[in-house]
Motif scaffolding. Structure first.
Motif, short mmCIF file in Angstrom:
data_model
loop_
_atom_site.label_atom_id
_atom_site.label_comp_id
_atom_site.label_asym_id
_atom_site.label_seq_id
_atom_site.Cartn_x
_atom_site.Cartn_y
_atom_site.Cartn_z
N HIS A 50 -6.68 4.41 7.76
CA HIS A 50 -5.74 4.95 6.55
C HIS A 50 -5.80 3.93 5.90
O HIS A 50 -4.21 2.99 6.04
CB HIS A 50 -4.61 5.77 7.08
CG HIS A 50 -4.19 6.17 6.07
ND1 HIS A 50 -4.42 7.97 6.48
CD2 HIS A 50 -2.92 6.92 5.76
CE1 HIS A 50 -3.72 8.25 5.35
NE2 HIS A 50 -2.75 7.55 5.65
N GLU A 52 -2.56 2.32 1.86
CA GLU A 52 -0.76 3.31 2.02
C GLU A 52 -1.50 3.99 1.33
O GLU A 52 -2.21 3.39 0.07
CB GLU A 52 -0.47 1.48 1.82
CG GLU A 52 0.81 1.19 1.48
CD GLU A 52 1.12 0.04 0.68
OE1 GLU A 52 0.82 -0.86 1.41
OE2 GLU A 52 1.67 0.15 0.37
N GLU A 53 -0.42 4.53 0.82
CA GLU A 53 -0.32 5.57 -0.12
C GLU A 53 0.19 4.55 -1.85
O GLU A 53 1.26 3.64 -1.67
CB GLU A 53 0.14 6.06 -0.30
CG GLU A 53 -0.41 7.85 0.52
CD GLU A 53 -1.47 8.02 -0.21
OE1 GLU A 53 -1.31 8.34 -1.46
OE2 GLU A 53 -2.71 8.50 0.51
N THR A 54 -0.15 4.57 -2.84
CA THR A 54 -0.13 3.64 -3.90
C THR A 54 -0.23 5.01 -5.33
O THR A 54 -1.22 5.87 -5.37
CB THR A 54 -0.75 3.01 -4.43
OG1 THR A 54 -2.50 2.90 -4.50
CG2 THR A 54 -0.31 1.43 -3.92
N ASN A 55 0.81 5.02 -6.21
CA ASN A 55 0.04 6.62 -7.16
C ASN A 55 -0.81 5.83 -8.15
O ASN A 55 -1.43 4.71 -8.45
CB ASN A 55 1.27 6.08 -8.71
CG ASN A 55 3.08 6.85 -7.55
OD1 ASN A 55 2.93 7.33 -6.65
ND2 ASN A 55 3.86 5.64 -8.55
N HIS A 56 -2.27 7.09 -7.93
CA HIS A 56 -2.98 7.07 -8.81
C HIS A 56 -2.87 7.56 -9.54
O HIS A 56 -3.20 8.61 -10.12
CB HIS A 56 -4.44 7.05 -7.30
CG HIS A 56 -5.39 6.52 -8.38
ND1 HIS A 56 -5.82 5.06 -8.44
CD2 HIS A 56 -6.48 7.13 -9.46
CE1 HIS A 56 -7.28 5.60 -8.74
NE2 HIS A 56 -7.19 6.31 -9.60
#
Ligand SMILES: CCCCCCCC/C=C\CCCCCCCC(=O)NCC(=O)O
Ligand SMILES: [Zn+2]
Ligand SMILES: [Zn+2]
Length: 523
Positions: A50, A52-56
């Motif tokens: 998984h 890490e979420e970043t703004n894409h």
């Protein structure tokens, strides 16, 4: 005669045991090889983990933006930024190119997040400030200069025309390396326009003399960063690419990330004889002696070293995608390297990873048809396999030529570059791999050895993570277009490159790599 019977059966009994022992060894070898073939898939790991979420921010380009982007790229191709030698560059074109960059990417040049410096008159260094200064910056490299091109060599379109033929843009620099120069800045331009601000700061370095060794451009940019005590998380430069159909037996295209590059040596060969009248020639001329030496070098390639360098990792990563007999062999190079190596040696682009290559690139001699030439000279350019050194290669050359009359001088040379990590914990490699798979999910990603040299070698004191890759789609025959005729890129490929750099820049904003089965990795 009476004793022959028992003696014979004794020999027979021994032979039987020897045969059984050999059979056992062969069976065990086969079992090991089979187990390796079935289990070797080094491509699991982080793919399933998984991130890490970043703004894409997606690019979602309109038709008008697409056209604009291609127009700017074509303008870049039309400027003949040719490097002939370190002291002979087209400086008018280089100046024109600087103006084009300012005109094509106004947001980059106006942004408060971006600092721009001109280095050594024509090279460019950009710093894009990140919002989280504790994250180690990374660097993207490309070069502005190109090698010469002459339409009369057989180009389908003039080499500085950027002419479109069947959705391809033709021109010197479309593959090497204006697609990266323009692709990187175009991605940044669009991201900034969409309000993007990076978390991780990064540098962009655009060299102006890479094709003549980068001693002025890249070297000074690297020196500047060293003086500022910059340390980089990783660095990405041109180099390897996506191979599609280039490796026989491989199912589907593969992205090869150069984790090292070969060494290089340029050797001048010269023969001096007495000049004189051509009507009374000696048995051998300086040109004849030199030609024979060059022929010996071509007839006796450097030894096969396939499997003794990081090219081994390429095959381990690709093994599960090869068809059956090749999968067995690629998984077991400990046994099959000599056979696979011979197979690869059949084509120039794959032969290049099997050995130190020897290319005769210049040959000069004689001044007039009726004067015996006093001097004949040739230049040989060698690209040195990771398991060789400049010294060893020079010794081998002298031995092969075996003629004291042929003088050999090393003009320039360096050993193969260090191998950057491609493990599961390697931030640079894994970020690149993820970015490649985000944009091109159909690819298999593998580490590779870059057979040519790049500006990145000047940055080796700034980071241990040096990678060489651009998502250029190479089908059979395309590798020959680089420095050759009909260099071209498809419009779709160029657009995808912009998409790739945009994804890469945003993916670099993660603080850490995701947890793999071997633990969490902090950066
Ligand atoms: C499993 C191995 C498959 C190998 C097939 C790879 C095909 C690679 C094709 C092209 C690579 C070309 C490298 C381009 C970089 C150019 C850099 C350059 O020109 N530098 C100057 C110089 O080296 O002289
Ligand atoms: Zn290049
Ligand atoms: Zn080049």
């Amino acid at each position: 005669m009476a004793g022959a019977g028992p003696k014979k059966s004794k020999v027979f009994r021994y032979l039987k045991y020897i045969f059984l022992a050999v059979l056992c060894v062969l069976l065990s070898l086969f079992t090991v090889a089979l187990l390796r073939t079935l289990s070797l898939n080094v491509n699991v790991g982080l793919q399933l983990a998984h991130w890490e979420e970043t703004n894409h921010i997606g690019l979602d380009l309109s038709q008008r933006q697409r056209e604009e982007m291609l127009t700017r790229f074509k303008e870049a191709i039309r400027i003949p930024t040719v490097s002939y030698s370190p002291t002979d560059l087209n400086t008018t074109a280089l100046r024109e190119f600087s103006s084009l960059l300012r005109k094509a990417f106004p947001t980059v040049f106006a942004s408060s997040l971006v600092q721009h410096e001109v280095v050594a008159e024509y090279s460019h260094l950009f710093w894009v400030q990140g919002s989280q200064p504790d994250l180690l910056p990374y660097m993207l490299l490309a070069h502005i200069d190109v090698v010469p091109a002459s339409e009369s060599d057989g180009w389908e379109a003039p080499p500085f025309s950027a002419k479109e033929i069947d959705d391809f843009i033709y021109g010197r620099g479309t593959l090497d390396n204006k697609e990266c120069v323009m692709g990187i800045l175009q991605a940044l331009e669009y991201l900034l326009l969409r309000g993007y601000a990076p978390r991780r700061g990064f540098y962009i370095g655009l060299g102006h003399d890479e094709e003549v060794s980068g001693f002025n451009g890249a070297m000074n940019v690297a020196r500047l960063l060293e003086q500022r005590h910059v340390q980089l998380s990783f660095l990405l430069d041109e180099g390897l690419l996506v191979v599609d159909g280039v490796l026989k037996g491989l199912d589907g295209p593969a992205a090869l990330i150069g984790v090292t590059e070969k060494g290089m040596a340029t050797v001048k060969l010269s023969v001096i004889t007495a000049p004189g009248h051509s009507s009374m020639p000696p048995r051998e001329s300086s040109i004849g002696i030199l030609a024979a030496a060059v022929k010996r070098l071509e007839d006796n390639p450097m030894p096969m070293l396939f499997g003794q360098g990081p090219e081994r990792g390429t095959f381990e990563h690709l093994a599960h995608k090869f068809n059956f007999p090749l999968r067995f062999m690629a998984s077991n190079l400990w046994l099959f390297a000599p056979i696979v190596g011979r197979f690869l040696a059949l084509k120039p682009e794959t032969n290049a990873i099997t050995r130190t290559t020897t290319a005769v690139t210049m040959f000069n001699g004689g001044v007039k048809y009726n004067i015996l030439p006093s001097v004949a000279e040739a230049y040989v350019n060698l690209r040195i396999h990771s398991a060789h050194s400049v010294r060893e290669v020079m010794d081998l050359m002298e031995w092969t030529v075996g003629d004291q009359r042929v003088r050999m001088d090393l003009v320039e040379g360096f050993d193969p570059l260090p191998v950057s990590s491609y493990s599961e914990t390697s931030f640079g490699f894994q970020i690149l791999k993820k970015s490649i798979l985000d944009v091109f999910p159909q690819l298999t990603v593998a580490p590779g050895v870059c057979m040519a040299n790049t500006d990145s070698r000047h940055y080796k004191d700034l980071t241990t993570g040096v990678y060489r890759f651009a998502p250029i789609w190479a089908k059979p025959g395309d590798a020959q277009r680089i420095h050759g005729i009909n260099e071209r890129i498809s419009k779709k490929n160029y657009e995808d490159m912009v998409g790739f750099y945009s994804t890469l820049i945003q993916n670099c904003d993660v603080r850490t790599l995701p947890e793999s089965h071997s633990g969490v990795h902090e950066f």
